[in-house]
Design a protein around this motif. Structure first.
Motif, mmCIF file in Angstrom:
data_model
loop_
_atom_site.group_PDB
_atom_site.id
_atom_site.type_symbol
_atom_site.label_atom_id
_atom_site.label_comp_id
_atom_site.label_asym_id
_atom_site.label_seq_id
_atom_site.Cartn_x
_atom_site.Cartn_y
_atom_site.Cartn_z
ATOM 1 N N ALA A 176 118.663 56.631 1.656
ATOM 2 C CA ALA A 176 117.735 57.318 0.755
ATOM 3 C C ALA A 176 117.891 56.826 -0.680
ATOM 4 C CB ALA A 176 117.946 58.824 0.825
ATOM 5 N N ILE A 177 119.116 56.637 -1.131
ATOM 6 C CA ILE A 177 119.361 56.141 -2.489
ATOM 7 C C ILE A 177 118.733 54.763 -2.661
ATOM 8 C CG2 ILE A 177 121.159 55.280 -4.050
ATOM 9 C CD1 ILE A 177 122.936 57.595 -2.942
ATOM 10 N N PHE A 178 118.965 53.883 -1.695
ATOM 11 C CA PHE A 178 118.429 52.523 -1.778
ATOM 12 C C PHE A 178 116.902 52.521 -1.739
ATOM 13 C CE2 PHE A 178 116.922 48.595 0.135
ATOM 14 C CZ PHE A 178 117.469 47.662 -0.737
ATOM 15 N N VAL A 179 116.334 53.251 -0.782
ATOM 16 C CA VAL A 179 114.873 53.280 -0.627
ATOM 17 C C VAL A 179 114.211 53.905 -1.854
ATOM 18 C CG1 VAL A 179 112.989 54.329 0.711
ATOM 19 C CG2 VAL A 179 114.897 53.210 1.881
ATOM 20 N N ASP A 180 114.789 54.973 -2.376
ATOM 21 C CA ASP A 180 114.228 55.618 -3.561
ATOM 22 C C ASP A 180 114.161 54.632 -4.730
ATOM 23 O OD1 ASP A 180 113.336 57.899 -5.196
ATOM 24 O OD2 ASP A 180 115.313 57.702 -6.141
ATOM 25 N N ARG A 181 115.237 53.949 -4.987
ATOM 26 C CA ARG A 181 115.266 53.003 -6.108
ATOM 27 C C ARG A 181 114.341 51.814 -5.849
ATOM 28 N NH1 ARG A 181 115.113 52.402 -11.211
ATOM 29 N NH2 ARG A 181 116.385 50.742 -12.021
ATOM 30 N N LEU A 182 114.303 51.335 -4.617
ATOM 31 C CA LEU A 182 113.427 50.215 -4.273
ATOM 32 C C LEU A 182 111.966 50.596 -4.493
ATOM 33 C CD1 LEU A 182 113.107 47.349 -3.113
ATOM 34 C CD2 LEU A 182 113.079 48.404 -0.838
ATOM 35 N N LEU A 183 111.572 51.777 -4.031
ATOM 36 C CA LEU A 183 110.191 52.229 -4.217
ATOM 37 C C LEU A 183 109.852 52.393 -5.702
ATOM 38 C CD1 LEU A 183 109.767 54.778 -1.292
ATOM 39 C CD2 LEU A 183 108.887 52.442 -1.447
ATOM 40 N N GLN A 184 110.808 52.865 -6.489
ATOM 41 C CA GLN A 184 110.584 52.961 -7.937
ATOM 42 C C GLN A 184 110.344 51.578 -8.545
ATOM 43 O OE1 GLN A 184 113.795 54.998 -9.910
ATOM 44 N NE2 GLN A 184 113.613 56.796 -8.605
ATOM 45 N N MET A 185 111.114 50.603 -8.107
ATOM 46 C CA MET A 185 111.020 49.253 -8.677
ATOM 47 C C MET A 185 109.679 48.581 -8.368
ATOM 48 S SD MET A 185 113.711 48.937 -10.445
ATOM 49 C CE MET A 185 113.399 47.277 -10.954
ATOM 50 N N VAL A 186 109.071 48.934 -7.244
ATOM 51 C CA VAL A 186 107.787 48.319 -6.881
ATOM 52 C C VAL A 186 106.616 49.278 -7.078
ATOM 53 C CG1 VAL A 186 108.831 46.642 -5.314
ATOM 54 C CG2 VAL A 186 108.053 48.842 -4.411
ATOM 55 N N ASP A 187 106.897 50.404 -7.717
ATOM 56 C CA ASP A 187 105.877 51.388 -8.085
ATOM 57 C C ASP A 187 105.091 51.887 -6.867
ATOM 58 O OD1 ASP A 187 104.583 53.040 -9.902
ATOM 59 O OD2 ASP A 187 103.010 51.574 -10.321
ATOM 60 N N LEU A 188 105.817 52.316 -5.838
ATOM 61 C CA LEU A 188 105.221 52.902 -4.639
ATOM 62 C C LEU A 188 105.737 54.320 -4.452
ATOM 63 C CD1 LEU A 188 105.403 50.164 -1.854
ATOM 64 C CD2 LEU A 188 103.343 51.218 -2.771
ATOM 65 N N GLU A 189 104.909 55.171 -3.881
ATOM 66 C CA GLU A 189 105.301 56.534 -3.537
ATOM 67 C C GLU A 189 105.417 56.632 -2.017
ATOM 68 O OE1 GLU A 189 106.109 58.929 -5.647
ATOM 69 O OE2 GLU A 189 105.647 57.667 -7.378
ATOM 70 N N LEU A 190 106.222 57.560 -1.547
ATOM 71 C CA LEU A 190 106.369 57.742 -0.102
ATOM 72 C C LEU A 190 105.032 58.029 0.565
ATOM 73 C CD1 LEU A 190 109.688 59.762 0.176
ATOM 74 C CD2 LEU A 190 109.277 57.401 0.855
ATOM 75 N N PHE A 191 104.164 58.752 -0.123
ATOM 76 C CA PHE A 191 102.839 59.054 0.407
ATOM 77 C C PHE A 191 102.091 57.757 0.733
ATOM 78 C CE2 PHE A 191 98.292 59.525 -0.435
ATOM 79 C CZ PHE A 191 97.961 60.462 0.533
ATOM 80 N N GLU A 192 102.195 56.766 -0.133
ATOM 81 C CA GLU A 192 101.502 55.494 0.092
ATOM 82 C C GLU A 192 102.066 54.761 1.309
ATOM 83 O OE1 GLU A 192 100.216 53.906 -4.214
ATOM 84 O OE2 GLU A 192 102.354 54.438 -4.047
ATOM 85 N N ILE A 193 103.363 54.845 1.501
ATOM 86 C CA ILE A 193 103.990 54.218 2.671
ATOM 87 C C ILE A 193 103.495 54.907 3.946
ATOM 88 C CG2 ILE A 193 106.181 53.779 3.860
ATOM 89 C CD1 ILE A 193 105.762 52.048 1.373
ATOM 90 N N GLN A 194 103.434 56.229 3.928
ATOM 91 C CA GLN A 194 102.960 56.967 5.097
ATOM 92 C C GLN A 194 101.496 56.637 5.404
ATOM 93 O OE1 GLN A 194 104.954 58.556 7.178
ATOM 94 N NE2 GLN A 194 103.178 58.741 8.506
ATOM 95 N N MET A 195 100.682 56.519 4.380
ATOM 96 C CA MET A 195 99.275 56.137 4.577
ATOM 97 C C MET A 195 99.194 54.750 5.209
ATOM 98 S SD MET A 195 96.987 58.386 3.594
ATOM 99 C CE MET A 195 95.578 57.392 3.204
#
Length: 105
Positions: A78-97
């Motif tokens: 979770a720590i890694f994924v959270d920071r990675l998503l921040q770095m590429v400006d993505l939200e979890l909602f967008e990944i789920q879509m």
């Protein structure tokens, strides 16, 4: 897969080689001491690009897991994924879509 020039230079760097040997010897804490703040993100970028290329080539059913089961905790992931998503400006909602639309890699 070809390694970008700047990352290929790091691959010949002694600190990089030492860190990779420590990682392969299952000593990640000591490996982190060898990887500086510039080399670590380059290494992670290369690994992510390589994995994505492999997924695109073989599809989701033909690519091995990005990590060994039981080797990282849910918190570490979770720590890694959270920071990675921040770095590429993505939200979890967008990944789920993207998943629900049948990304297919």
């Amino acid at each position: 897969m070809r390694v970008p020039g700047e990352l290929a230079q790091d691959a010949t760097n002694g600190a990089f080689r030492n860190a990779m040997n420590l990682v392969l010897a299952a000593n990640p804490q000591q490996a982190m001491e060898w990887l500086n703040d510039e080399t670590f993100p380059k290494l992670m970028s290369l690994m992510i690009q390589g994995y994505a290329a492999k997924m695109a080539e073989s599809g989701p059913d033909g690519t091995p897991s990005p990590v060994m089961k039981g080797q990282i905790t849910a918190t570490e992931a979770a720590i890694f994924v959270d920071r990675l998503l921040q770095m590429v400006d993505l939200e979890l909602f967008e990944i789920q879509m993207w998943r629900s639309l049948g990304s297919g890699y």
